[in-house]
Motif scaffolding. Structure first.
Motif, PDB file in Angstrom:
ATOM      1  N   LEU A 132     -10.887  -3.117   3.551  1.00  0.00           N
ATOM      2  CA  LEU A 132      -9.477  -3.244   3.938  1.00  0.00           C
ATOM      3  C   LEU A 132      -8.588  -2.359   3.068  1.00  0.00           C
ATOM      4  CD1 LEU A 132      -9.466  -7.067   4.666  1.00  0.00           C
ATOM      5  CD2 LEU A 132      -8.965  -5.266   6.328  1.00  0.00           C
ATOM      6  N   ASP A 133      -8.969  -2.166   1.814  1.00  0.00           N
ATOM      7  CA  ASP A 133      -8.246  -1.203   0.964  1.00  0.00           C
ATOM      8  C   ASP A 133      -8.314   0.184   1.618  1.00  0.00           C
ATOM      9  OD1 ASP A 133      -6.976  -0.052  -1.292  1.00  0.00           O
ATOM     10  OD2 ASP A 133      -8.907   0.354  -2.241  1.00  0.00           O
ATOM     11  N   ALA A 134      -9.508   0.543   2.082  1.00  0.00           N
ATOM     12  CA  ALA A 134      -9.662   1.854   2.742  1.00  0.00           C
ATOM     13  C   ALA A 134      -8.801   1.926   4.004  1.00  0.00           C
ATOM     14  CB  ALA A 134     -11.130   2.098   3.082  1.00  0.00           C
ATOM     15  N   VAL A 154      -6.033   0.411   4.554  1.00  0.00           N
ATOM     16  CA  VAL A 154      -4.634   0.583   4.139  1.00  0.00           C
ATOM     17  C   VAL A 154      -4.393   2.015   3.634  1.00  0.00           C
ATOM     18  CG1 VAL A 154      -2.807  -0.244   2.602  1.00  0.00           C
ATOM     19  CG2 VAL A 154      -4.344  -1.881   3.695  1.00  0.00           C
ATOM     20  N   HIS A 155      -5.399   2.613   2.980  1.00  0.00           N
ATOM     21  CA  HIS A 155      -5.236   4.029   2.595  1.00  0.00           C
ATOM     22  C   HIS A 155      -4.914   4.869   3.835  1.00  0.00           C
ATOM     23  CE1 HIS A 155      -8.051   3.426  -1.110  1.00  0.00           C
ATOM     24  NE2 HIS A 155      -6.820   3.005  -1.334  1.00  0.00           N
ATOM     25  N   ALA A 156      -5.690   4.665   4.890  1.00  0.00           N
ATOM     26  CA  ALA A 156      -5.484   5.465   6.103  1.00  0.00           C
ATOM     27  C   ALA A 156      -4.124   5.159   6.726  1.00  0.00           C
ATOM     28  CB  ALA A 156      -6.611   5.187   7.091  1.00  0.00           C
ATOM     29  N   ALA A 187       2.371  -0.810   0.044  1.00  0.00           N
ATOM     30  CA  ALA A 187       1.293  -1.768  -0.254  1.00  0.00           C
ATOM     31  C   ALA A 187       0.651  -1.437  -1.601  1.00  0.00           C
ATOM     32  CB  ALA A 187       0.241  -1.761   0.854  1.00  0.00           C
ATOM     33  N   HIS A 188       0.480  -0.141  -1.888  1.00  0.00           N
ATOM     34  CA  HIS A 188      -0.098   0.226  -3.177  1.00  0.00           C
ATOM     35  C   HIS A 188       0.914   0.093  -4.314  1.00  0.00           C
ATOM     36  CE1 HIS A 188      -3.636   1.453  -0.985  1.00  0.00           C
ATOM     37  NE2 HIS A 188      -4.258   1.515  -2.150  1.00  0.00           N
ATOM     38  N   CYS A 189       2.179   0.247  -4.024  1.00  0.00           N
ATOM     39  CA  CYS A 189       3.199  -0.046  -5.037  1.00  0.00           C
ATOM     40  C   CYS A 189       3.056  -1.500  -5.483  1.00  0.00           C
ATOM     41  CB  CYS A 189       4.591   0.208  -4.460  1.00  0.00           C
ATOM     42  SG  CYS A 189       5.938  -0.387  -5.495  1.00  0.00           S
ATOM     43  N   HIS A 225      -8.409  -8.208  -7.900  1.00  0.00           N
ATOM     44  CA  HIS A 225      -9.131  -7.093  -7.274  1.00  0.00           C
ATOM     45  C   HIS A 225      -8.143  -6.195  -6.528  1.00  0.00           C
ATOM     46  CE1 HIS A 225     -11.781  -4.903  -4.526  1.00  0.00           C
ATOM     47  NE2 HIS A 225     -12.769  -5.185  -5.371  1.00  0.00           N
ATOM     48  N   HIS A 226      -8.272  -4.889  -6.743  1.00  0.00           N
ATOM     49  CA  HIS A 226      -7.319  -3.955  -6.134  1.00  0.00           C
ATOM     50  C   HIS A 226      -7.290  -4.092  -4.615  1.00  0.00           C
ATOM     51  CE1 HIS A 226      -5.200  -0.255  -5.165  1.00  0.00           C
ATOM     52  NE2 HIS A 226      -6.205   0.048  -4.358  1.00  0.00           N
ATOM     53  N   GLY A 227      -8.443  -4.227  -3.998  1.00  0.00           N
ATOM     54  CA  GLY A 227      -8.487  -4.299  -2.536  1.00  0.00           C
ATOM     55  C   GLY A 227      -7.805  -5.558  -2.015  1.00  0.00           C
ATOM     56  N   ALA A 260      -5.468  -7.338  -3.563  1.00  0.00           N
ATOM     57  CA  ALA A 260      -4.024  -7.201  -3.798  1.00  0.00           C
ATOM     58  C   ALA A 260      -3.396  -6.281  -2.750  1.00  0.00           C
ATOM     59  CB  ALA A 260      -3.776  -6.655  -5.203  1.00  0.00           C
ATOM     60  N   THR A 261      -4.089  -5.215  -2.414  1.00  0.00           N
ATOM     61  CA  THR A 261      -3.528  -4.241  -1.477  1.00  0.00           C
ATOM     62  C   THR A 261      -3.408  -4.822  -0.073  1.00  0.00           C
ATOM     63  OG1 THR A 261      -4.456  -2.418  -2.775  1.00  0.00           O
ATOM     64  CG2 THR A 261      -3.855  -1.942  -0.492  1.00  0.00           C
ATOM     65  N   VAL A 262      -4.426  -5.515   0.382  1.00  0.00           N
ATOM     66  CA  VAL A 262      -4.367  -6.022   1.761  1.00  0.00           C
ATOM     67  C   VAL A 262      -3.346  -7.151   1.883  1.00  0.00           C
ATOM     68  CG1 VAL A 262      -6.294  -7.653   1.562  1.00  0.00           C
ATOM     69  CG2 VAL A 262      -5.714  -6.664   3.768  1.00  0.00           C
TER      70      VAL A 262
HETATM   71 FE   LIG Z   1      -6.313   1.417  -2.729  1.00  0.00          FE
END
Ligand SMILES: [Fe+2]
Length: 390
Positions: A198-200, A202-204, A267-269, A281-283, A285-287
Motif C-alpha cells: 500500500l505504501d507503493a 500511495v507512491h504511484a 500522505a508522506h508528509c 511502520h512507514h507503510g 503510517a502512509t496508508v
Molecule cells: Fe513511502
C-alpha cells in the motif's frame, strides 16, 4: 522541431527481474565493480535467519569476493549505522555495496556506498547541505519487500539518534543495478506485504497527482496502480502466489520510478511526521494518512470539474473519481489492514502532529500537494489521523 515542454527522465538503475535471479549476483558484482571485488553486504537482520541473507553471502563468496556482512539494520536506519558501514567498506577496501532487505537496509547501503568514498560522516550530506561524494562505490540493491522503490530512486531517508527522519538526495544514490527476485518476497508476512504494497500504491498515487507530476511519472505511476490494484490483495491472502508476488514487486518498482521523477505529497508528509513522533511502520503510517486525506483531495478535483489527475488514478485502479475514496477504503480492507496507530501515539496530540507536518523536513511534501490547505485544514487532517491512536 515542435515547441513545447519536454520531460527528461533521469538515469535510473539497470533493472534485472526474475524468480531465482539472486543466483547470478556474483556476475553482477563483476560487471559493476570488477570480478572478485571486495563487497560490503548490508542485509536486513531478519533475512539472516530465514535464508536469503546466507544465500547472498555464499553466492558472493563463490564468485571470489571477500564479503563483510553488516546485519545490524532492524527498524529505521540510523546515521551511526551508515557511518559504521562506510567505515567497514574503507577498512576492507570494498569496491561495491550490495544491500538486501526493505527500504531501511537499501537506504543505509545506498548512502554508505556514497559516504565511504570520503572520510566525512553522513550527517554533513543531509537535506542537500553538501553534494554527495562521487564517484561512489559500486551499488546493487535487492529489495525483499515490495514497497519503497528505493532500488530505483535517488533518495534515502535516514534517522538521527533522536528519531528525526532526514532526507538525502543526489544522483549518486541511484543504484547501478536493481535486482528483483520475487522468490525473495514469498516469506514476507501478510501484514508487512499489505503495509509495504500500500505504501507503493500511495507512491504511484502521489507521484501522479502532485505539483511535480509529469508524463513520465504518469507512465510509471499508472502502470504501478494497475498492477497493485489488481494483485496486492491476492499477495496478502496467498503469500506463496508467485504470480501475485511478481506483479506486486514489479508494481512497487514502477511506483519507485514514478516517485523518482514525481516525488510524494501529503500522505508522506503526515507519515514522516508520525515517524518522527514515535515508532510506526512507514507503510502503515502512509496508508492511514492517505485514507484520512483522500476524500478532501478528491473533493478538490470534483469542485474543479473532475477531470484532473485523480480521475486518471481512479481509472487506473478500476473505478471512477466520485467512487474513488470509498474504493480506496475497500482496497485497504481487502488487504486486511487494521486502522490503528501503535499504542504509544495515544499520548501524542493532534497539535504535535500538525506541528511536525509543517517542520522544514516535511513541509515540502505538503506544498507539493495539489489542493491548497485552507485555514485549519492541516489541523483537521492531523486530528483525523490521530483519532486512529485512541
Ligand atoms: Fe513511502
Amino acid at each position: 522541431m515542435q515547441s513545447g515542454v519536454f520531460f527528461a527522465a533521469p538515469r535510473t538503475a539497470e533493472i534485472e527481474f526474475g524468480a531465482g535471479r539472486l543466483a547470478g549476483i556474483a556476475e553482477d558484482v563483476a560487471r559493476v565493480a570488477g570480478a572478485g571485488a571486495p563487497v560490503v553486504a548490508v542485509v536486513d537482520a531478519a533475512l539472516m535467519s530465514i535464508g536469503p541473507g546466507a544465500d547472498l553471502a555464499s553466492a558472493l563468496e563463490a564468485g571470489g569476493s571477500p564479503v563483510a556482512l553488516y546485519v545490524e539494520i532492524a527498524g529505521e536506519p540510523k546515521e551511526a549505522q551508515v557511518d559504521a558501514i562506510a567505515e567497514i567498506a574503507r577498512a576492507i577496501g570494498a569496491r561495491a555495496v550490495v544491500a538486501m532487505g526493505g527500504g531501511a537496509a537499501l537506504d543505509a547501503g545506498k548512502l554508505a556506498a556514497c559516504v565511504a568514498a570520503d572520510e566525512a560522516p553522513a550527517r554533513g550530506y543531509a537535506l542537500g547541505a553538501a553534494p554527495l561524494p562521487s564517484p561512489r562505490l559500486g551499488l546493487i540493491c535487492i529489495p525483499t519487500t515490495a514497497g519503497t522503490g528505493s532500488e530505483v530512486t535517488r533518495t534515502a531517508v535516514i534517522s538521527t539518534e533522536d528519531g528525526a527522519k532526514l532526507w538525502y538526495w543526489g544522483e549518486a544514490l541511484q543504484p547501478d543495478l536493481a535486482l528483483l527476485d520475487p522468490l525473495l518476497t514469498l516469506s514476507l508476512p501478510p501484514h508487512i506485504t499489505a503495509w509495504t504494497g500500500l505504501d507503493a500504491y500511495v507512491h504511484a498515487l502521489e507521484a501522479t497527482t502532485n505539483h511535480h507530476r509529469s508524463p513520465v511519472s504518469a507512465l510509471h505511476g499508472h502502470a504501478a496502480l494497475r498492477l497493485l490494484a489488481a494483485h496486492l490483495p491476492d499477495a496478502v491472502a496467498r503469500p506463496d502466489d508467485l504470480a501475485a508476488r511478481s506483479a506486486v514487486l514489479w508494481g512497487a518498482t514502477q511506483a519507485g520510478l514514478a516517485i523518482n521523477v514525481g516525488s510524494t505529497a501529503i500522505a508522506h508528509c503526515v507519515s514522516h511526521a508520525l515517524g518522527t513522533l514515535g515508532p510506526v511502520h512507514h507503510g502503515l503510517a502512509t496508508v492511514l494518512a492517505q485514507e484520512a486525506a483522500l476524500a478532501w483531495q478528491v473533493e478538490g478535483e470534483l469542485n474543479a470539474g473532475g477531470e484532473g489527475p485523480f480521475a486518471a488514478v481512479a481509472a487506473a485502479s478500476g473505478t471512477s473519481l466520485a467512487e474513488f475514496p470509498q474504493w480506496f477504503s475497500d482496497f485497504i480492507s481487502r488487504c486486511d489492514v487494521a486502522r490503528r496507530l501503535p499504542p504509544g501515539f495515544a499520548a501524542i496530540g493532534a497539535e504535535a502532529l500538525a506541528r511536525e507536518m509543517l517542520a522544514p523536513a516535511n513541509a515540502p511534501m505538503k506544498e507539493a500537494t495539489l489542493r491548497v490547505f485552507g485555514p485549519g485544514e492541516v489541523e483537521a487532517l492531523a486530528a483525523r489521523v490521530m483519532a486512529l491512536a485512541a
